[in-house]
Design a protein around this motif. Structure first.
Motif, PDB file in Angstrom:
ATOM      1  N   MET A  37       0.857  -1.206   0.000  1.00  0.00           N
ATOM      2  CA  MET A  37       0.000   0.000   0.000  1.00  0.00           C
ATOM      3  C   MET A  37       0.880   1.239   0.000  1.00  0.00           C
ATOM      4  O   MET A  37       1.848   1.306   0.765  1.00  0.00           O
ATOM      5  CB  MET A  37      -0.858   0.011   1.266  1.00  0.00           C
ATOM      6  N   ASP A  38       0.496   2.200  -0.840  1.00  0.00           N
ATOM      7  CA  ASP A  38       1.374   3.361  -1.051  1.00  0.00           C
ATOM      8  C   ASP A  38       0.900   4.651  -0.381  1.00  0.00           C
ATOM      9  O   ASP A  38       1.537   5.699  -0.525  1.00  0.00           O
ATOM     10  CB  ASP A  38       1.552   3.613  -2.558  1.00  0.00           C
ATOM     11  N   GLY A  39      -0.229   4.639   0.304  1.00  0.00           N
ATOM     12  CA  GLY A  39      -0.718   5.872   0.929  1.00  0.00           C
ATOM     13  C   GLY A  39      -1.331   6.849  -0.061  1.00  0.00           C
ATOM     14  O   GLY A  39      -1.694   7.963   0.323  1.00  0.00           O
ATOM     15  N   VAL A  40      -1.440   6.451  -1.336  1.00  0.00           N
ATOM     16  CA  VAL A  40      -2.030   7.317  -2.360  1.00  0.00           C
ATOM     17  C   VAL A  40      -3.252   6.605  -2.967  1.00  0.00           C
ATOM     18  O   VAL A  40      -4.371   7.110  -2.898  1.00  0.00           O
ATOM     19  CB  VAL A  40      -1.003   7.660  -3.468  1.00  0.00           C
ATOM     20  N   PHE A  41      -3.014   5.422  -3.489  1.00  0.00           N
ATOM     21  CA  PHE A  41      -4.153   4.648  -4.015  1.00  0.00           C
ATOM     22  C   PHE A  41      -5.093   4.233  -2.891  1.00  0.00           C
ATOM     23  O   PHE A  41      -6.309   4.164  -3.072  1.00  0.00           O
ATOM     24  CB  PHE A  41      -3.649   3.411  -4.775  1.00  0.00           C
ATOM     25  N   VAL A  42      -4.510   3.931  -1.742  1.00  0.00           N
ATOM     26  CA  VAL A  42      -5.304   3.604  -0.544  1.00  0.00           C
ATOM     27  C   VAL A  42      -4.814   4.461   0.624  1.00  0.00           C
ATOM     28  O   VAL A  42      -3.645   4.871   0.638  1.00  0.00           O
ATOM     29  CB  VAL A  42      -5.189   2.098  -0.163  1.00  0.00           C
ATOM     30  N   PRO A  43      -5.680   4.727   1.593  1.00  0.00           N
ATOM     31  CA  PRO A  43      -5.292   5.619   2.703  1.00  0.00           C
ATOM     32  C   PRO A  43      -4.497   4.902   3.794  1.00  0.00           C
ATOM     33  O   PRO A  43      -4.831   4.975   4.974  1.00  0.00           O
ATOM     34  CB  PRO A  43      -6.652   6.112   3.228  1.00  0.00           C
ATOM     35  N   ASN A  44      -3.451   4.186   3.388  1.00  0.00           N
ATOM     36  CA  ASN A  44      -2.617   3.483   4.362  1.00  0.00           C
ATOM     37  C   ASN A  44      -1.311   3.106   3.669  1.00  0.00           C
ATOM     38  O   ASN A  44      -1.268   2.980   2.436  1.00  0.00           O
ATOM     39  CB  ASN A  44      -3.339   2.216   4.851  1.00  0.00           C
ATOM     40  N   ILE A  45      -0.255   2.942   4.453  1.00  0.00           N
ATOM     41  CA  ILE A  45       1.044   2.520   3.923  1.00  0.00           C
ATOM     42  C   ILE A  45       1.411   1.222   4.640  1.00  0.00           C
ATOM     43  O   ILE A  45       1.301   1.157   5.869  1.00  0.00           O
ATOM     44  CB  ILE A  45       2.118   3.604   4.181  1.00  0.00           C
ATOM     45  N   SER A  46       1.797   0.188   3.881  1.00  0.00           N
ATOM     46  CA  SER A  46       2.127  -1.081   4.547  1.00  0.00           C
ATOM     47  C   SER A  46       3.639  -1.261   4.597  1.00  0.00           C
ATOM     48  O   SER A  46       4.288  -0.851   5.557  1.00  0.00           O
ATOM     49  CB  SER A  46       1.426  -2.255   3.866  1.00  0.00           C
ATOM     50  N   PHE A  47       4.216  -1.843   3.559  1.00  0.00           N
ATOM     51  CA  PHE A  47       5.665  -2.068   3.531  1.00  0.00           C
ATOM     52  C   PHE A  47       6.107  -2.141   2.083  1.00  0.00           C
ATOM     53  O   PHE A  47       5.271  -2.290   1.185  1.00  0.00           O
ATOM     54  CB  PHE A  47       6.036  -3.356   4.292  1.00  0.00           C
ATOM     55  N   LYS A  61       6.699 -21.050  -0.282  1.00  0.00           N
ATOM     56  CA  LYS A  61       5.521 -21.119  -1.154  1.00  0.00           C
ATOM     57  C   LYS A  61       5.473 -19.825  -1.974  1.00  0.00           C
ATOM     58  O   LYS A  61       6.108 -18.838  -1.597  1.00  0.00           O
ATOM     59  CB  LYS A  61       4.263 -21.286  -0.300  1.00  0.00           C
ATOM     60  N   PRO A  62       4.698 -19.810  -3.060  1.00  0.00           N
ATOM     61  CA  PRO A  62       4.689 -18.622  -3.922  1.00  0.00           C
ATOM     62  C   PRO A  62       4.239 -17.352  -3.202  1.00  0.00           C
ATOM     63  O   PRO A  62       3.397 -17.397  -2.300  1.00  0.00           O
ATOM     64  CB  PRO A  62       3.682 -18.997  -5.018  1.00  0.00           C
ATOM     65  N   LEU A  63       4.813 -16.228  -3.634  1.00  0.00           N
ATOM     66  CA  LEU A  63       4.399 -14.912  -3.140  1.00  0.00           C
ATOM     67  C   LEU A  63       3.364 -14.328  -4.098  1.00  0.00           C
ATOM     68  O   LEU A  63       3.646 -14.079  -5.271  1.00  0.00           O
ATOM     69  CB  LEU A  63       5.576 -13.938  -3.051  1.00  0.00           C
ATOM     70  N   ASP A  64       2.184 -14.092  -3.553  1.00  0.00           N
ATOM     71  CA  ASP A  64       1.045 -13.504  -4.281  1.00  0.00           C
ATOM     72  C   ASP A  64       1.002 -12.030  -3.858  1.00  0.00           C
ATOM     73  O   ASP A  64       0.517 -11.708  -2.784  1.00  0.00           O
ATOM     74  CB  ASP A  64      -0.211 -14.279  -3.839  1.00  0.00           C
ATOM     75  N   VAL A  65       1.568 -11.175  -4.713  1.00  0.00           N
ATOM     76  CA  VAL A  65       1.769  -9.769  -4.318  1.00  0.00           C
ATOM     77  C   VAL A  65       0.640  -8.906  -4.869  1.00  0.00           C
ATOM     78  O   VAL A  65       0.415  -8.856  -6.085  1.00  0.00           O
ATOM     79  CB  VAL A  65       3.147  -9.266  -4.805  1.00  0.00           C
ATOM     80  N   HIS A  66      -0.051  -8.237  -3.967  1.00  0.00           N
ATOM     81  CA  HIS A  66      -1.222  -7.407  -4.291  1.00  0.00           C
ATOM     82  C   HIS A  66      -0.812  -5.945  -4.179  1.00  0.00           C
ATOM     83  O   HIS A  66      -0.601  -5.432  -3.080  1.00  0.00           O
ATOM     84  CB  HIS A  66      -2.334  -7.768  -3.282  1.00  0.00           C
ATOM     85  N   LEU A  67      -0.693  -5.278  -5.337  1.00  0.00           N
ATOM     86  CA  LEU A  67      -0.237  -3.886  -5.361  1.00  0.00           C
ATOM     87  C   LEU A  67      -1.418  -2.929  -5.256  1.00  0.00           C
ATOM     88  O   LEU A  67      -2.207  -2.816  -6.203  1.00  0.00           O
ATOM     89  CB  LEU A  67       0.525  -3.604  -6.657  1.00  0.00           C
ATOM     90  N   MET A  68      -1.512  -2.252  -4.128  1.00  0.00           N
ATOM     91  CA  MET A  68      -2.515  -1.189  -3.978  1.00  0.00           C
ATOM     92  C   MET A  68      -1.763   0.132  -4.110  1.00  0.00           C
ATOM     93  O   MET A  68      -1.579   0.877  -3.150  1.00  0.00           O
ATOM     94  CB  MET A  68      -3.211  -1.328  -2.619  1.00  0.00           C
ATOM     95  N   ILE A  69      -1.268   0.363  -5.339  1.00  0.00           N
ATOM     96  CA  ILE A  69      -0.412   1.522  -5.595  1.00  0.00           C
ATOM     97  C   ILE A  69      -0.779   2.143  -6.946  1.00  0.00           C
ATOM     98  O   ILE A  69      -1.281   1.442  -7.830  1.00  0.00           O
ATOM     99  CB  ILE A  69       1.099   1.147  -5.606  1.00  0.00           C
ATOM    100  N   VAL A  70      -0.509   3.444  -7.074  1.00  0.00           N
ATOM    101  CA  VAL A  70      -0.649   4.083  -8.383  1.00  0.00           C
ATOM    102  C   VAL A  70       0.625   3.795  -9.189  1.00  0.00           C
ATOM    103  O   VAL A  70       1.660   3.436  -8.616  1.00  0.00           O
ATOM    104  CB  VAL A  70      -0.878   5.618  -8.248  1.00  0.00           C
TER     105      VAL A  70
END
Ligand code: DX5
Ligand code: ZN
Length: 216
Positions: A37-47, A61-70
């Motif tokens: 999470m980038d703090g722009v697309f969503v109102p929070n920042i993760s890592f 195991k596989p990494l399923d990466v969910h980008l909540m970013i612009v």
């Protein structure tokens, strides 16, 4: 195919991330779900990248990466380098979605598209055959621990129909508020992958909870 379980590590204990990853490695979980999470697309920042690289060292195991970013396009190569196996971008963040999906596949990752709760499934009609996974958001993205939005069941059914109509092999993933009470109905509606954060990590025995979700 039996359904897959992807615990969301957003709800893990970041001070004990190796311990929590080892628990998932031992468990019946299929993937690690990683929320960016980038703090722009969503109102929070993760890592970001350094943390994901550290996580990758412990993941079997596989990494399923969910980008909540612009602007996800500019980071596709970087996410491949740090170990993403599945890379999901948001429909609402991609002006040239077709190009973005081809760029993800060119890096030899599976390409996913996430839909916010207000985004209708039919918007994927002309792109569904290019998508490996559709992530239906069953909460507004940005935070773990929110309540499941009931309209999700209809969206899953509509998406399943679209996939069948187009002869696509796209997986349907559900993300947000998933628990043992809604898991069966989601799978019956057509879901293939269940993401669960709080329900797994806030339970007394996360490994048993994963097993329960897997055997629904
Ligand atoms: C929400 C994230 C989810 C979240 C799920 O923005 O994309 O993956 O971690 O958490 P729970 O299962 O607690 O709703
Ligand atoms: Zn997510």
């Amino acid at each position: 195919m039996s359904h897959l379980i992807a615990p969301s590590v957003l709800a893990a204990d970041f001070a004990n991330i190796q311990r929590d990853f080892e628990m998932i490695n031992k468990s019946e979980a299929d993937w690690f779900h990683i929320d960016v999470m980038d703090g722009v697309f969503v109102p929070n920042i993760s890592f970001g990248m350094p943390v994901i690289s550290a996580m990758k060292k412990h993941a079997k195991k596989p990494l399923d990466v969910h980008l909540m970013i612009v602007n996800p396009d500019q980071y596709i190569g970087t996410f491949k380098k740090i170990g993403a196996d599945i890379l999901t971008v948001h429909y609402e963040a991609c002006t040239h979605l077709h190009r973005t999906l081809q760029a993800i596949k060119a890096e030899d990752m599976k390409a996913g598209v996430a839909l916010n709760p207000h985004t209708p499934v039919h918007l994927l009609e002309d792109i569904i055959n290019d998508i490996d996974l559709v992530c239906i958001m069953s909460v507004n993205p940005g935070f773990g621990g929110q309540s499941f939005i009931e309209n999700t069941y209809d969206k899953v059914k509509q998406l399943k129909e679209l996939i069948n109509k187009k002869g696509a092999s796209t997986l349907i993933e559900i993300d947000g508020g998933v628990n043992i009470h809604n898991a069966k109905a989601l799978i019956d509606a057509g879901a293939d992958v269940l993401v669960a954060g709080s329900f797994v990590f806030k339970s007394d025995k996360p490994e048993v909870t994963i097993q329960e979700l897997k055997s629904v």
